[in-house]
Design a protein around this motif. Structure first.
Motif, mmCIF file in Angstrom:
data_model
loop_
_atom_site.group_PDB
_atom_site.id
_atom_site.type_symbol
_atom_site.label_atom_id
_atom_site.label_comp_id
_atom_site.label_asym_id
_atom_site.label_seq_id
_atom_site.Cartn_x
_atom_site.Cartn_y
_atom_site.Cartn_z
ATOM 1 N N VAL A 43 0.854 -1.182 0.000
ATOM 2 C CA VAL A 43 0.000 0.000 0.000
ATOM 3 C C VAL A 43 0.892 1.235 0.000
ATOM 4 C CG1 VAL A 43 -1.794 1.259 1.245
ATOM 5 C CG2 VAL A 43 -1.768 -1.232 1.297
ATOM 6 N N ARG A 44 0.520 2.211 -0.838
ATOM 7 C CA ARG A 44 1.279 3.458 -0.941
ATOM 8 C C ARG A 44 0.487 4.573 -0.284
ATOM 9 N NH1 ARG A 44 1.439 7.642 -5.224
ATOM 10 N NH2 ARG A 44 -0.211 6.453 -6.210
ATOM 11 N N GLY A 45 1.143 5.316 0.586
ATOM 12 C CA GLY A 45 0.545 6.484 1.209
ATOM 13 C C GLY A 45 1.114 7.743 0.595
ATOM 14 N N LYS A 46 0.799 8.865 1.193
ATOM 15 C CA LYS A 46 1.289 10.142 0.669
ATOM 16 C C LYS A 46 2.813 10.236 0.762
ATOM 17 C CE LYS A 46 -0.469 14.656 0.778
ATOM 18 N NZ LYS A 46 -1.178 15.697 1.484
ATOM 19 N N ASP A 47 3.350 9.830 1.890
ATOM 20 C CA ASP A 47 4.789 9.871 2.075
ATOM 21 C C ASP A 47 5.330 8.572 2.665
ATOM 22 O OD1 ASP A 47 3.649 10.120 4.521
ATOM 23 O OD2 ASP A 47 4.833 11.830 5.181
ATOM 24 N N SER A 48 4.645 7.467 2.355
ATOM 25 C CA SER A 48 5.071 6.173 2.893
ATOM 26 C C SER A 48 4.630 5.046 1.973
ATOM 27 C CB SER A 48 4.478 5.955 4.290
ATOM 28 O OG SER A 48 3.067 5.959 4.198
ATOM 29 N N VAL A 49 5.296 3.909 2.116
ATOM 30 C CA VAL A 49 4.925 2.681 1.423
ATOM 31 C C VAL A 49 5.027 1.556 2.439
ATOM 32 C CG1 VAL A 49 5.447 1.082 -0.450
ATOM 33 C CG2 VAL A 49 5.805 3.517 -0.791
ATOM 34 N N CYS A 50 4.002 0.722 2.497
ATOM 35 C CA CYS A 50 4.000 -0.408 3.423
ATOM 36 C C CYS A 50 3.858 -1.696 2.618
ATOM 37 C CB CYS A 50 2.844 -0.271 4.410
ATOM 38 S SG CYS A 50 2.709 -1.669 5.540
ATOM 39 N N VAL A 51 4.759 -2.651 2.838
ATOM 40 C CA VAL A 51 4.669 -3.954 2.191
ATOM 41 C C VAL A 51 4.591 -5.030 3.271
ATOM 42 C CG1 VAL A 51 5.832 -3.297 0.059
ATOM 43 C CG2 VAL A 51 7.173 -4.137 1.948
ATOM 44 N N VAL A 52 3.733 -6.003 3.035
ATOM 45 C CA VAL A 52 3.548 -7.116 3.956
ATOM 46 C C VAL A 52 3.567 -8.393 3.132
ATOM 47 C CG1 VAL A 52 2.022 -8.184 5.641
ATOM 48 C CG2 VAL A 52 2.131 -5.701 5.481
ATOM 49 N N THR A 53 4.328 -9.366 3.583
ATOM 50 C CA THR A 53 4.361 -10.650 2.902
ATOM 51 C C THR A 53 4.427 -11.766 3.937
ATOM 52 O OG1 THR A 53 5.427 -11.921 1.135
ATOM 53 C CG2 THR A 53 6.872 -10.740 2.638
ATOM 54 N N GLN A 54 4.113 -12.942 3.504
ATOM 55 C CA GLN A 54 4.159 -14.098 4.393
ATOM 56 C C GLN A 54 5.526 -14.762 4.294
ATOM 57 O OE1 GLN A 54 0.692 -15.854 2.455
ATOM 58 N NE2 GLN A 54 -0.235 -16.011 4.481
ATOM 59 N N ARG A 55 5.861 -15.464 5.343
ATOM 60 C CA ARG A 55 7.099 -16.239 5.356
ATOM 61 C C ARG A 55 6.731 -17.695 5.591
ATOM 62 N NH1 ARG A 55 11.687 -14.628 9.463
ATOM 63 N NH2 ARG A 55 11.421 -12.737 8.280
ATOM 64 N N LYS A 56 7.146 -18.535 4.675
ATOM 65 C CA LYS A 56 6.859 -19.965 4.784
ATOM 66 C C LYS A 56 8.184 -20.702 4.972
ATOM 67 C CE LYS A 56 4.223 -23.454 2.279
ATOM 68 N NZ LYS A 56 3.523 -23.712 1.018
ATOM 69 N N VAL A 57 8.354 -21.288 6.137
ATOM 70 C CA VAL A 57 9.583 -22.017 6.436
ATOM 71 C C VAL A 57 9.349 -23.486 6.078
ATOM 72 C CG1 VAL A 57 11.256 -22.616 8.206
ATOM 73 C CG2 VAL A 57 10.117 -20.391 8.277
ATOM 74 N N PRO A 58 10.113 -24.027 5.109
ATOM 75 C CA PRO A 58 9.849 -25.379 4.628
ATOM 76 C C PRO A 58 10.224 -26.490 5.598
ATOM 77 C CG PRO A 58 11.783 -24.495 3.542
ATOM 78 C CD PRO A 58 11.209 -23.396 4.392
ATOM 79 N N ASP A 59 11.111 -26.208 6.538
ATOM 80 C CA ASP A 59 11.617 -27.253 7.423
ATOM 81 C C ASP A 59 11.928 -26.636 8.779
ATOM 82 O OD1 ASP A 59 12.726 -29.517 8.513
ATOM 83 O OD2 ASP A 59 14.400 -29.660 7.103
ATOM 84 N N ARG A 60 11.732 -27.396 9.843
ATOM 85 C CA ARG A 60 12.006 -26.890 11.181
ATOM 86 C C ARG A 60 13.481 -26.610 11.400
ATOM 87 N NH1 ARG A 60 9.306 -30.756 15.415
ATOM 88 N NH2 ARG A 60 10.976 -32.013 14.538
ATOM 89 N N LEU A 61 14.348 -27.224 10.625
ATOM 90 C CA LEU A 61 15.781 -27.026 10.791
ATOM 91 C C LEU A 61 16.293 -25.754 10.107
ATOM 92 C CD1 LEU A 61 16.982 -30.687 10.303
ATOM 93 C CD2 LEU A 61 16.636 -29.457 12.454
ATOM 94 N N VAL A 62 15.474 -25.143 9.273
ATOM 95 C CA VAL A 62 15.871 -23.923 8.581
ATOM 96 C C VAL A 62 15.645 -22.733 9.511
ATOM 97 C CG1 VAL A 62 15.366 -22.419 6.627
ATOM 98 C CG2 VAL A 62 15.363 -24.880 6.320
ATOM 99 N N ASP A 63 16.628 -21.849 9.577
ATOM 100 C CA ASP A 63 16.508 -20.638 10.376
ATOM 101 C C ASP A 63 15.503 -19.702 9.708
ATOM 102 O OD1 ASP A 63 16.858 -18.509 12.073
ATOM 103 O OD2 ASP A 63 18.796 -17.918 11.222
ATOM 104 N N PRO A 64 14.407 -19.351 10.373
ATOM 105 C CA PRO A 64 13.396 -18.481 9.761
ATOM 106 C C PRO A 64 13.935 -17.113 9.350
ATOM 107 C CG PRO A 64 12.546 -19.459 11.773
ATOM 108 C CD PRO A 64 13.994 -19.804 11.698
ATOM 109 N N GLU A 65 14.956 -16.630 10.036
ATOM 110 C CA GLU A 65 15.519 -15.323 9.698
ATOM 111 C C GLU A 65 16.246 -15.338 8.350
ATOM 112 O OE1 GLU A 65 14.866 -12.559 11.406
ATOM 113 O OE2 GLU A 65 13.612 -13.870 12.632
ATOM 114 N N SER A 66 16.642 -16.512 7.872
ATOM 115 C CA SER A 66 17.332 -16.594 6.582
ATOM 116 C C SER A 66 16.354 -16.615 5.409
ATOM 117 C CB SER A 66 18.225 -17.838 6.536
ATOM 118 O OG SER A 66 17.434 -19.008 6.533
ATOM 119 N N MET A 67 15.073 -16.821 5.699
ATOM 120 C CA MET A 67 14.056 -16.859 4.645
ATOM 121 C C MET A 67 13.471 -15.450 4.484
ATOM 122 S SD MET A 67 13.935 -20.090 3.787
ATOM 123 C CE MET A 67 12.440 -20.170 2.870
#
Length: 168
Positions: free
Chosen positions: A40-64
């Protein structure tokens, strides 16, 4: 046998209805990941939201991640196939770097969106290439144009938006 049999083997062959099936397959690949991106674009801002899908419990979520910096003032969110998204990010970074090197000032977001869309569209013209299965949402805030938001799809279409969504 289907009436449309054989029209999806090559990118440059149109079906009798005038469709390019490889483009439709690339758009389905964006939706197949099951992730959604909203911007979403505002007058002086932009906000982006996305989902994070971690394929495996052994994967560090911060790396995705699906959010990337192209330049210090331009960012993007990728939705779809991860490898295709990273390839598009690398191409966008190279385009931005070349523009600044040649012209002496940072690339405007609208021009970068145009260049990335051109690169995506060229992939629809050559039989030796395939379309990328990823959508790119570019966002920036600069002093001259204010906030900007562009959505680029696998076929090479791009438009400026006040709000957009990608994925399923």
């Amino acid at each position: 046998m289907s009436r449309d049999a054989g029209y999806d083997r090559f990118l440059t062959i149109f079906s009798p209805e005038g469709r390019l099936y490889q483009i439709e397959y690339a758009k389905k690949a964006v939706d197949a990941g099951g992730l959604t991106t909203v911007a979403v674009r505002g007058k002086d801002s932009v906000c982006v939201v996305t989902q994070r899908k971690v394929p495996d419990r052994l994967v560090d979520p911060e790396s995705m991640t699906k959010i990337f910096n192209i330049t210090p003032k331009i960012g993007c969110v990728m939705t779809g196939l991860v490898a295709d998204g990273r390839s598009l990010v690398a191409q966008a970074r190279q385009e931005a770097y070349n523009f600044e090197y040649n012209n002496g000032y940072p690339i405007p977001c609208s021009f970068l969106a145009n260049r990335v869309a051109d690169l995506a569209q060229v992939n629809t013209q050559h039989a030796g290439r395939r379309t990328m299965g990823a959508d790119m949402v570019l966002c920036s805030i600069d002093d001259e144009s204010g906030s900007q938001l562009f959505h680029i799809d696998p076929a090479g279409h791009y438009f400026g938006y006040k709000a957009t969504a990608a994925g399923s």
